[in-house]
Each structure stands twice: as C-alpha cells, then as structure tokens.
Design an enzyme around this catalytic site. Structure first.
Site, PDB file in Angstrom:
ATOM      1  N   LYS A 111       0.016  -4.377  -2.206  1.00  0.00           N
ATOM      2  CA  LYS A 111      -0.300  -5.763  -2.576  1.00  0.00           C
ATOM      3  C   LYS A 111      -0.521  -6.639  -1.354  1.00  0.00           C
ATOM      4  O   LYS A 111      -1.339  -7.544  -1.384  1.00  0.00           O
ATOM      5  CB  LYS A 111       0.823  -6.353  -3.427  1.00  0.00           C
ATOM      6  CG  LYS A 111       0.838  -5.764  -4.807  1.00  0.00           C
ATOM      7  CD  LYS A 111       1.694  -6.564  -5.730  1.00  0.00           C
ATOM      8  CE  LYS A 111       1.581  -6.028  -7.136  1.00  0.00           C
ATOM      9  NZ  LYS A 111       2.442  -6.754  -8.064  1.00  0.00           N
ATOM     10  N   LYS A 192      -4.136   2.543 -10.745  1.00  0.00           N
ATOM     11  CA  LYS A 192      -3.533   2.324 -12.072  1.00  0.00           C
ATOM     12  C   LYS A 192      -4.135   1.093 -12.760  1.00  0.00           C
ATOM     13  O   LYS A 192      -4.559   0.142 -12.099  1.00  0.00           O
ATOM     14  CB  LYS A 192      -2.014   2.186 -11.954  1.00  0.00           C
ATOM     15  CG  LYS A 192      -1.538   0.916 -11.286  1.00  0.00           C
ATOM     16  CD  LYS A 192      -0.045   0.674 -11.551  1.00  0.00           C
ATOM     17  CE  LYS A 192       0.305  -0.749 -11.152  1.00  0.00           C
ATOM     18  NZ  LYS A 192       1.506  -1.271 -11.710  1.00  0.00           N
ATOM     19  N   LYS A 195      -2.143  -5.487 -14.619  1.00  0.00           N
ATOM     20  CA  LYS A 195      -2.352  -6.840 -15.152  1.00  0.00           C
ATOM     21  C   LYS A 195      -2.957  -7.759 -14.109  1.00  0.00           C
ATOM     22  O   LYS A 195      -3.789  -8.582 -14.405  1.00  0.00           O
ATOM     23  CB  LYS A 195      -0.994  -7.437 -15.561  1.00  0.00           C
ATOM     24  CG  LYS A 195      -0.520  -6.989 -16.903  1.00  0.00           C
ATOM     25  CD  LYS A 195       0.629  -7.876 -17.364  1.00  0.00           C
ATOM     26  CE  LYS A 195       1.927  -7.106 -17.379  1.00  0.00           C
ATOM     27  NZ  LYS A 195       2.700  -7.244 -16.143  1.00  0.00           N
TER      28      LYS A 195
END
Ligand code: AQP
Length: 326
Positions: A111, A192, A195
């Site tokens: 991230k 993956k 969201k």
C-alpha cells in the site's frame, strides 16, 4: 464455547472476495461459536477518506453484513470506533511490537508503494488489529488468505506480552476457507480483488446487477492453452474462476474443474452461481436500506455488549503492564 472474532473495513464496496473469503465463514461460525464481528472504521482511516464517504460506507456495510446473514441476536456486531478500548489497547500493542516486525508486513509495502500519502497509522495498523482480536479472548479468526501475516503478528504480540507480563491474552488461530480464500481481480488475476483498489471490470460487488456480473465474468482474463485445470501459478485466470465457482457451490476447485472442457461454459456457470448466491443478499439489503435508524440501534446494542468484554481485557492488560488503576 470457543470465541471467534473478525473485522472488515468500510473502505469501499463489499465484493465477492470478502463474501467468499471471509463472510460466508463468519455466518457459519455464529451457529456454533460465540461470535464477535467488527466494522473496523478506524482501520479505514489509514488511507485518506472523505468524511461523508466513510459515514455512508460504514452504515451500508453494517446493512450488508446483516443481509449476508449476520444475526445481531446470535452474534455481536459493532463499530470499532464506538468501543474506545480498541484504541487504548492498540497503544500497548504498539509498544509490544517491534519496528522490524512492522516493517516486514507485506500489506504495508504494497500500500505504501501505491499511495502518495503514507500515514503513520498505515504502518502501525497491525498493532490496532492485534488489539481488536486480543480484546475478545479470541480463539479463532476467520479471514481470507491475505490476512495470514497479520494474524501471525497478532500471535507473536500476544505471546511476547504473555511472556513479559504473565498470562494475559488468549493466543488466537486463523481459519481460512478451503475454497475462496483468495479471490483475484478478474482482469488482473495476479492481484486480489479489493475494496480500496479501483478495478471496476475486475471486481464484482455484492450489490452488482445481474447483467453486469455476467458481462464481467465473460470478459474475465484467462489464457490461451484451452485446458481447464486448477493451477494458480500457471493458470491464474482460469483457477480464479474455478475458485469462485467452487466457493459459491460449496465444492473444491479441483472437483469443479473435472466438469468442464470449454472456458465459455465455465464462465456461464460461474456467472449463474454468483448471481444465485447474491440474489437473496441483494433483496434483504434493499429492505434494510430503508430503515437506517434500526441499523444504528443494532450497532449501539452491539457496542455495549462488546464493551462488557473488552473493558475487562483492557483493564487486565493495563494492570499487568504496570499502569496504576484509575
Ligand atoms: N480477494 C479476497 N479474497 C478472499 N478474501 C478476501 N478478503 C479481502 N479480500 C479478499 C477478506 O475479507 C475480509 C475483510 O477484509 P478487508 O476489509 O481488508 O477487505 P479488502 O477488500 O481487502 O479491503 P481493502 O480496503 O482493499 O483492504 P486491504 O487491501 O487492506 O486488505 C478479510 O478477512 C480479508 O481476508
């Protein structure tokens, strides 16, 4: 009864990966376990959010979780920020985990590489997650495969605290489902479904309309060898479809693979299985959506039950570490 605890971020649209990797297991566990489930809104703050968006996502996620099958009469469902013990224990956890351990977290590396603003919270996130889990004397944590490393660090923190200050925390184990543990993006099957990552063509929302589900699955990336077998390394796209179909029909990807010889047929059946799985959830959600006051009432009830457990654990930890009783 053994206790299960798990959490989910209100960071965007609930998707098929969340449902198959975690929520199906959450619903099943509430029949046989003492179950505690948390909407981890404080974790969602680790990446910048608009306040209105966070508020809307949080309420909607609570309604979706109930629509998926979480029953506030059978399990405790609450918002993390409504239970201040989470933030309080997180500090003790931050002082128990090492910088090196936090620095090895792959989710942080991932991230921080993708975002411009890297908050301190993004780095210390596993300490808050450890607090979430340990506050409830949790035995089992049902999660998707992406959370494996975070549960490991929670175990390490609990063991270190217990060995320094005496037995304080239950050391939890993760429960990862046999099929659906890692649902991949339909367009980028090497990453993956998520969201917070925006990949509209690769993500299926739990509230997605049925035509759109069919289109997205028909356009899912596969490969050119024409063979249907489960091999996530060599055939990530096809294997992802097999995982989705298997998880949606309570089977295994290997078993499902034996029934197909053409990619087109696999895609049609996968789309149908997903639509059937989502249909009742979508109907229930539309009912709940019209009564936000009732959802807020249930969440309040959930947080007061959660505090009955978490306040006892927090006090125990504070005493053991040497803080004076207030
Ligand atoms: N693709 C997935 N396949 C299987 N399980 C998954 N989970 C998440 N993605 C998949 C599981 O869902 C639970 C909630 O996790 P989350 O709130 O972290 O969901 P997310 O979609 O992963 O959300 P974000 O905002 O994109 O967060 P990051 O990137 O931080 O994970 C967990 O049990 C998770 O394993």
């Amino acid at each position: 009864m053994a206790r299960v605890f798990s959490g989910i971020q209100p960071s965007g649209e609930l998707h098929l990966g969340n449902l198959l990797g975690a929520l199906v297991n959450w619903v099943n566990h509430q029949k046989s376990h003492d179950a505690v489930y948390c909407i981890v809104d404080l974790h969602a703050l680790t990446l910048p959010k608009r306040p209105e968006e966070l508020r809307e996502n949080s309420l909607k996620l609570a309604q979706l979780l109930i629509a998926v099958g979480l029953d506030p009469d059978k399990s405790i469902l609450f918002m993390q920020s409504h239970v201040p013990e989470h933030s309080q224990l997180a500090w003790l956890m931050e002082c128990t985990v090492s910088f090196g351990e936090l620095n090895r977290m792959t989710a942080f590396k991932d991230k921080s590489g993708r975002n411009e603003f890297i908050s301190g919270g993004l780095f210390t996130y596993p300490a808050l997650q450890a607090a979430d889990i340990l506050l409830y004397d949790t035995d089992l944590v049902p999660v998707g495969d992406d959370q494996r490393q975070h549960i490991e660090i929670t175990r390490d923190i609990a063991e270190r605290f217990n060995s320094r200050f005496g037995n304080t925390f239950v050391v939890p184990k993760h429960v990862i489902p046999p099929a659906g543990a890692r649902i991949m993006d339909l367009q980028h099957p090497d990453r993956k479904m998520s969201k917070s990552e925006t990949s509209p063509a690769g993500t299926i929302s739990v509230l997605e309309d049925h035509d759109s589900i069919t289109k997205k699955i028909k356009r899912a990336v596969t490969d050119s060898d024409g063979e249907i077998r489960f091999d996530s390394n060599l055939k990530p796209g096809v294997s992802n479809l097999l995982s989705i179909l298997a998880a949606a029909t309570s089977s295994t990807p290997e078993e499902v693979a034996t029934g197909y010889s053409r990619y087109g047929d696999l895609k049609i059946d996968t789309a149908e299985a997903v639509i059937e799985l989502l249909r009742p959830i979508q109907v229930k959600f539309r009912e709940l959506e019209s009564d936000p006051a009732e959802t807020n009432r249930l969440l309040k009830l959930g947080s007061s039950k959660a505090r009955e457990i978490s306040s006892v654990t927090l006090e125990r930890a504070m005493t053991k570490i040497g803080l004076l009783n207030a």
